[in-house]
Design a protein around this motif. Structure first.
Motif, PDB file in Angstrom:
ATOM      1  N   ALA A 124      45.099  47.204  35.925  1.00 19.36           N
ATOM      2  CA  ALA A 124      44.670  46.467  37.101  1.00 19.36           C
ATOM      3  C   ALA A 124      45.752  44.785  37.775  1.00 19.36           C
ATOM      4  O   ALA A 124      46.857  44.726  37.648  1.00 19.36           O
ATOM      5  CB  ALA A 124      43.471  45.181  36.683  1.00 19.36           C
ATOM      6  N   ASP A 125      46.381  45.483  39.443  1.00 17.41           N
ATOM      7  CA  ASP A 125      47.639  45.221  39.629  1.00 17.41           C
ATOM      8  C   ASP A 125      46.993  44.221  40.286  1.00 17.41           C
ATOM      9  O   ASP A 125      46.348  43.880  41.731  1.00 17.41           O
ATOM     10  CB  ASP A 125      48.690  45.249  40.612  1.00 17.41           C
ATOM     11  CG  ASP A 125      50.073  45.807  41.135  1.00 17.41           C
ATOM     12  OD1 ASP A 125      50.086  44.408  40.707  1.00 17.41           O
ATOM     13  OD2 ASP A 125      50.521  46.176  41.763  1.00 17.41           O
ATOM     14  N   GLU A 126      47.561  42.996  40.850  1.00 17.00           N
ATOM     15  CA  GLU A 126      47.297  41.446  41.005  1.00 17.00           C
ATOM     16  C   GLU A 126      45.499  41.428  41.939  1.00 17.00           C
ATOM     17  O   GLU A 126      44.771  41.514  42.894  1.00 17.00           O
ATOM     18  CB  GLU A 126      47.563  41.597  42.523  1.00 17.00           C
ATOM     19  CG  GLU A 126      49.061  41.312  41.597  1.00 17.00           C
ATOM     20  CD  GLU A 126      49.373  39.318  41.163  1.00 17.00           C
ATOM     21  OE1 GLU A 126      48.728  38.421  41.421  1.00 17.00           O
ATOM     22  OE2 GLU A 126      51.005  39.064  41.408  1.00 17.00           O
ATOM     23  N   PRO A 127      44.536  41.838  41.141  1.00 22.77           N
ATOM     24  CA  PRO A 127      42.810  42.239  41.188  1.00 22.77           C
ATOM     25  C   PRO A 127      42.350  40.774  42.128  1.00 22.77           C
ATOM     26  O   PRO A 127      41.831  40.856  42.613  1.00 22.77           O
ATOM     27  CB  PRO A 127      41.964  42.930  39.546  1.00 22.77           C
ATOM     28  CG  PRO A 127      43.240  41.764  39.271  1.00 22.77           C
ATOM     29  CD  PRO A 127      44.447  41.769  39.418  1.00 22.77           C
ATOM     30  N   THR A 128      42.709  39.829  41.827  1.00 25.27           N
ATOM     31  CA  THR A 128      42.047  38.972  42.947  1.00 25.27           C
ATOM     32  C   THR A 128      42.998  38.000  43.975  1.00 25.27           C
ATOM     33  O   THR A 128      42.763  37.909  44.773  1.00 25.27           O
ATOM     34  CB  THR A 128      41.512  36.843  42.508  1.00 25.27           C
ATOM     35  OG1 THR A 128      43.323  36.926  41.453  1.00 25.27           O
ATOM     36  CG2 THR A 128      41.240  37.916  40.722  1.00 25.27           C
ATOM     37  N   GLY A 129      44.671  39.197  44.502  1.00 30.09           N
ATOM     38  CA  GLY A 129      44.853  38.386  45.289  1.00 30.09           C
ATOM     39  C   GLY A 129      45.164  38.298  46.845  1.00 30.09           C
ATOM     40  O   GLY A 129      45.337  38.176  47.527  1.00 30.09           O
ATOM     41  N   ASN A 130      43.762  39.187  47.067  1.00 30.11           N
ATOM     42  CA  ASN A 130      43.264  39.180  48.576  1.00 30.11           C
ATOM     43  C   ASN A 130      42.028  38.317  48.327  1.00 30.11           C
ATOM     44  O   ASN A 130      41.004  38.831  49.764  1.00 30.11           O
ATOM     45  CB  ASN A 130      42.717  40.247  48.898  1.00 30.11           C
ATOM     46  CG  ASN A 130      44.472  41.259  49.303  1.00 30.11           C
ATOM     47  OD1 ASN A 130      45.069  40.582  49.344  1.00 30.11           O
ATOM     48  ND2 ASN A 130      44.226  42.189  49.446  1.00 30.11           N
ATOM     49  N   LEU A 131      41.320  37.829  47.004  1.00 32.25           N
ATOM     50  CA  LEU A 131      40.559  36.974  47.091  1.00 32.25           C
ATOM     51  C   LEU A 131      40.639  35.241  47.063  1.00 32.25           C
ATOM     52  O   LEU A 131      41.336  35.360  46.894  1.00 32.25           O
ATOM     53  CB  LEU A 131      39.500  37.597  46.175  1.00 32.25           C
ATOM     54  CG  LEU A 131      38.869  39.082  45.924  1.00 32.25           C
ATOM     55  CD1 LEU A 131      38.717  39.524  44.482  1.00 32.25           C
ATOM     56  CD2 LEU A 131      38.003  39.657  47.482  1.00 32.25           C
ATOM     57  N   ASP A 132      39.133  35.291  47.763  1.00 33.27           N
ATOM     58  CA  ASP A 132      39.633  33.726  47.374  1.00 33.27           C
ATOM     59  C   ASP A 132      39.505  32.781  46.274  1.00 33.27           C
ATOM     60  O   ASP A 132      38.511  33.484  45.113  1.00 33.27           O
ATOM     61  CB  ASP A 132      38.515  32.893  48.347  1.00 33.27           C
ATOM     62  CG  ASP A 132      36.675  33.174  47.885  1.00 33.27           C
ATOM     63  OD1 ASP A 132      36.495  32.967  47.380  1.00 33.27           O
ATOM     64  OD2 ASP A 132      36.254  33.703  49.003  1.00 33.27           O
ATOM     65  N   THR A 133      39.371  31.746  45.593  1.00 29.32           N
ATOM     66  CA  THR A 133      39.748  31.321  44.527  1.00 29.32           C
ATOM     67  C   THR A 133      38.205  31.294  43.698  1.00 29.32           C
ATOM     68  O   THR A 133      37.759  32.052  42.800  1.00 29.32           O
ATOM     69  CB  THR A 133      39.507  29.802  44.449  1.00 29.32           C
ATOM     70  OG1 THR A 133      40.794  29.305  45.163  1.00 29.32           O
ATOM     71  CG2 THR A 133      39.562  29.336  42.422  1.00 29.32           C
ATOM     72  N   ALA A 134      36.606  30.960  44.471  1.00 31.37           N
ATOM     73  CA  ALA A 134      35.984  31.500  44.079  1.00 31.37           C
ATOM     74  C   ALA A 134      35.244  33.052  43.626  1.00 31.37           C
ATOM     75  O   ALA A 134      34.493  33.612  42.294  1.00 31.37           O
ATOM     76  CB  ALA A 134      34.395  30.357  44.682  1.00 31.37           C
ATOM     77  N   THR A 135      35.413  33.287  44.855  1.00 30.38           N
ATOM     78  CA  THR A 135      34.765  35.355  44.775  1.00 30.38           C
ATOM     79  C   THR A 135      36.065  35.667  43.440  1.00 30.38           C
ATOM     80  O   THR A 135      35.395  36.674  42.574  1.00 30.38           O
ATOM     81  CB  THR A 135      35.203  35.523  45.944  1.00 30.38           C
ATOM     82  OG1 THR A 135      34.236  34.557  47.105  1.00 30.38           O
ATOM     83  CG2 THR A 135      35.112  37.217  46.005  1.00 30.38           C
TER      84      THR A 135
END
Length: 238
Positions: A166-177
């Motif tokens: 997994a490469d920066e799996p939350t990089g394009n998401l807001d904090t809660a999501t």
């Protein structure tokens, strides 16, 4: 415990207009079966480059990497692709969904290409597992960013990989999501028992892994074990 990934004396050098640039040097790393490992470090430290090498997406300038005992640095690109199909699943920051396919078709496709029996049933199972049973026939443009990343999670696990990158799996998401997606990632991985290797700049995410390594200047400067964390269940996803 079986060593799933073994990297020995990895170097990665690329040519630039100003001469050779050394991105990674002297990397020695063993990752055991079922282990969860975070790769952290500042921007430009070589995190994503190392992930790509471990996954067989690229080859090092020198050194060797084995996945489940197979030396991928001695293989052709086609042979490495076969190993990836057999062993590996991916979750990318940019989701990497095919816009012309529905959520169900996106999840089915890698499993079908890999010859996984019952690909449709697996796709439906994992989409249901990530809370998207009402989105089977929706296209990526009809889904929110969080929903697209959950489709990507379902796709990765539907191929039943032994290793998940997994490469920066939350990089394009807001904090809660992002928090919801990460809860799902760790829950699914715990259920499936895959070896998980992820790149992140978020310390809270790194702390969820059993182990983390820190890169600086292309070298491992820290390798630590983290205290086991409790993975909270996810509900009320949007």
């Amino acid at each position: 415990m079986t060593v799933m990934i073994n990297a020995k004396n990895i170097e990665k050098t690329v040519a630039t207009s100003e001469g050779s640039l050394c991105i990674l040097k002297g990397i020695d790393l063993e990752i055991k079966q079922g282990e969860t490992l975070a790769i952290v470090g500042s921007s430009g430290s070589g995190k994503s480059t190392l992930l790509g090498l471990l996954a067989g997406l690229d080859i090092p300038s020198s050194g060797s990497i084995t996945l489940d005992g197979r030396d991928i640095t001695a293989l052709t690109e086609d042979e490495r692709a076969t190993v990836r199909a057999d062993l590996v699943g991916f979750v990318f920051q940019s989701f990497q969904l095919l816009p012309s396919l529905t959520a169900l078709e996106n999840v089915m496709l890698p499993a079908e290409l890999n010859g996984v029996a019952g690909a449709r049933g697996l796709a439906e199972k994992y989409l249901q597992r990530v809370g998207l049973d009402h989105r089977f026939n929706h296209y990526p443009k009809q889904l929110s960013g969080g929903e697209q990343q959950r489709v990507a999670l379902a796709r990765a696990f539907a191929s039943q990989p032994q290793i998940l990158f997994a490469d920066e799996p939350t990089g394009n998401l807001d904090t809660a999501t992002g928090a919801q997606v990460i809860d799902l990632l760790f829950e699914l991985n715990r259920e499936e028992g895959a070896t998980l290797v992820l790149v992140t700049h978020e310390q809270r995410l790194a702390d969820r892994c059993q182990r983390s390594i820190q890169l600086e200047g292309g070298e491992i400067v820290a390798d630590k074990r983290n205290k086991p964390s409790v993975v909270a269940s996810v509900s009320g996803q949007n």
